[in-house]
Structures are given as structure tokens and as C-alpha cells.
Enzyme design. Structure first.
Site, mmCIF file in Angstrom:
data_model
loop_
_atom_site.group_PDB
_atom_site.id
_atom_site.type_symbol
_atom_site.label_atom_id
_atom_site.label_comp_id
_atom_site.label_asym_id
_atom_site.label_seq_id
_atom_site.Cartn_x
_atom_site.Cartn_y
_atom_site.Cartn_z
ATOM 1 N N ASP A 61 0.804 -1.057 -0.082
ATOM 2 C CA ASP A 61 0.226 -0.275 -0.096
ATOM 3 C C ASP A 61 0.952 1.159 -0.265
ATOM 4 O OD1 ASP A 61 -1.531 2.247 0.721
ATOM 5 O OD2 ASP A 61 -3.490 0.725 2.115
ATOM 6 N N VAL A 62 0.644 2.417 -0.856
ATOM 7 C CA VAL A 62 1.799 3.191 -0.524
ATOM 8 C C VAL A 62 1.043 3.739 0.193
ATOM 9 C CG1 VAL A 62 1.651 3.420 -3.491
ATOM 10 C CG2 VAL A 62 -0.561 4.596 -1.938
ATOM 11 N N SER A 140 -3.213 15.531 -12.240
ATOM 12 C CA SER A 140 -4.587 15.402 -12.866
ATOM 13 C C SER A 140 -4.624 16.958 -14.127
ATOM 14 C CB SER A 140 -5.725 15.348 -12.374
ATOM 15 O OG SER A 140 -6.709 15.457 -12.786
ATOM 16 N N TYR A 153 -10.738 16.293 -4.990
ATOM 17 C CA TYR A 153 -9.614 15.106 -6.454
ATOM 18 C C TYR A 153 -8.454 16.226 -6.497
ATOM 19 C CZ TYR A 153 -8.303 13.036 -9.935
ATOM 20 O OH TYR A 153 -7.040 11.997 -11.011
#
Length: 254
Positions: A61-62, A140, A153
Site C-alpha cells: 500500500d502506497v 491531473s 480530488y
């Protein structure tokens, strides 16, 4: 793509079990790199591993410092590491910001921001030991402009952009380049997750149409198109490029 652009290089790719991470890992492998794959999804990781001859997989898991330490230990055993792509991420909840639960906010930032930071903290020392290298983080288009549909986000990806730009200045003297890609809407499981959360089939169709309309090219991107930009930034073709947040967004930010 060139068959020999990364021959003899060792690359670490997080989020390698699907989507942009898998496409990046496959591209690096096709061009000669030996790839260390990292993801918490064991099944997806196995699929990517089969598609990348000579690759090694580490499940983890990061957001876990212990798992990141295992990743760094395995990377050191593979040889000098000079390439890193941090594609692990999540889009999070699509509810309005004023309705977002605190635990959903924390999970989003844990994966997108803390996870990227922990990966950089674990792997950058290996690039320093190797005498230099290149890193591409995954932000993004929503991290470069406001996103009415995904404000949390958007905030998390903006943090990735500024972390990357800051570290580009910190590590330039060590021959380590750091850039980030900023994809638009890409046809991946993450995008499907966004559409699947719609409250009805009609709402889903409307959401899909709204997302598609943001891109002047009139379509969603493909994972391989983003991976091609990542490989360029990792390659010596981009030797004088660092601190860049590159939109791969079908003209969304034009």
C-alpha cells in the site's frame, strides 16, 4: 516508442496493477527497462507482471511507510534505480465538498498526496545513489484548474503538482529530474468508478457527456497515450526538462 530507449535501466512503477500504471509499466518493459511493480491489488499486479518480461512485483500500500520500505529494499537489490513513475491514486467521492465525509477526505489525501510523498521519500535516495535519474508523478488536469465535480480530488492533485515542482528545484543539482503528467479524462477503471457512482443510468449518461464535452478533441484519452508522455519525460529525450506539469488532456486546458 523505441525498443532500446531504457535498455539496462531499472524503473519503479507504483499503481501498476491497472490503468495508467499498467500502461506505463508495459511501455517501459517494451523499451528495455527492468520494472519493479508496486500495488496493493495482487490480482491486477499478477496480470501486469505477466505482460512485463523480467519484471518483479511487490504487493503493498502506497500509504504504508513499512510497505514503501520493502519496495525500496527490493529496488536496491535489483540494481541501480534511475526511473520512477508514481501512478498510484484514487478519484475519491464525487459528492459535493460540503457533504464529503472527513474519512473520505483523509483517504483521498492519504493515497494521492501522502502516497506520492512516501514513494518519493523511499525511492529518491536510490536515484541519488545511482548518480541521477528521472521521476514522473501523476497529477491531473484537475490539479491545474478548478473542478466543480471533483473539488477534493482537484485539491489533492494540485498538491502533487507543487510537490513535484518544488522537488525539481531541490534535486536538479543531483541530476535528478522531476516532472508530472496531468491527464484529462482517460478511459481507465478510475474513470469508470466516477461514472458508476452516478445515482441513476440517466445521471451516468449525463455525467459521461459532461466529462467528454470538456475535451475539445471530443473523446476520452487512452491509457497508452498518457504512458507515451510519461516515457518521454523519463527518457533522455527530455534531458533538459524538469519541473513541468504536462497536460495530456485532449485540449481541455487550451
Amino acid at each position: 516508442m523505441r525498443a532500446d530507449r531504457f535498455t539496462g535501466r531499472v524503473a519503479v512503477v507504483t499503481g501498476a496493477a491497472s490503468g495508467l500504471g499498467r500502461a506505463t509499466a508495459q511501455g517501459l518493459s517494451r523499451e528495455g527497462a527492468r520494472v519493479l511493480l508496486f500495488d496493493r491489488n495482487a490480482e491486477g499486479l499478477a496480470v501486469t507482471l505477466r505482460a512485463c518480461p523480467g519484471a518483479v512485483a511487490v504487493q503493498g500500500d502506497v500509504t504504508s511507510a513499512a510497505d514503501q520500505a520493502r519496495l525500496a529494499s527490493e529496488a536496491r537489490r535489483m540494481g541501480p534505480v534511475t526511473l520512477l513513475a508514481t501512478s498510484a491514486g484514487t478519484i475519491g467521492s464525487t459528492v459535493p465538498l460540503t457533504e464529503l465525509a472527513e474519512e473520505d477526505w483523509d483517504r483521498l489525501f492519504d493515497i494521492n498526496v501522502k502516497g506520492t510523498w512516501l514513494t518519493l521519500r523511499a525511492i529518491l535516495p536510490l536515484l541519488r545513489e545511482a548518480g541521477g535519474g528521472a521521476v514522473v508523478t501523476f497529477a491531473s488536469a484537475a490539479g491545474l484548474t478548478g473542478s466543480p465535480a471533483l473539488p477534493a480530488y482537484s485539491a489533492s492533485k494540485a498538491a502533487v503538482v507543487m510537490m513535484t515542482r518544488s522537488l525539481a528545484r531541490v534535486h536538479a543539482g543531483e541530476a535528478i529530474r522531476l516532472n508530472c503528467v496531468c491527464p484529462g479524462s482517460i478511459d481507465t477503471p478510475m474513470l469508470e468508478e466516477t461514472f458508476a457512482s452516478a445515482t441513476s443510468p440517466e445521471a451516468r449518461l449525463q455525467r459521461e457527456a459532461e466529462f467528454r464535452a470538456r475535451h475539445p478533441l471530443g473523446r476520452f484519452g487512452e491509457a497508452g497515450e498518457v504512458a507515451a508522455s510519461v516515457l518521454f519525460l523519463l527518457s533522455d529525450d527530455a534531458a533538459f526538462t524538469t519541473g513541468v506539469a504536462l497536460p495530456v488532456d485532449g485540449g481541455r486546458l487550451a
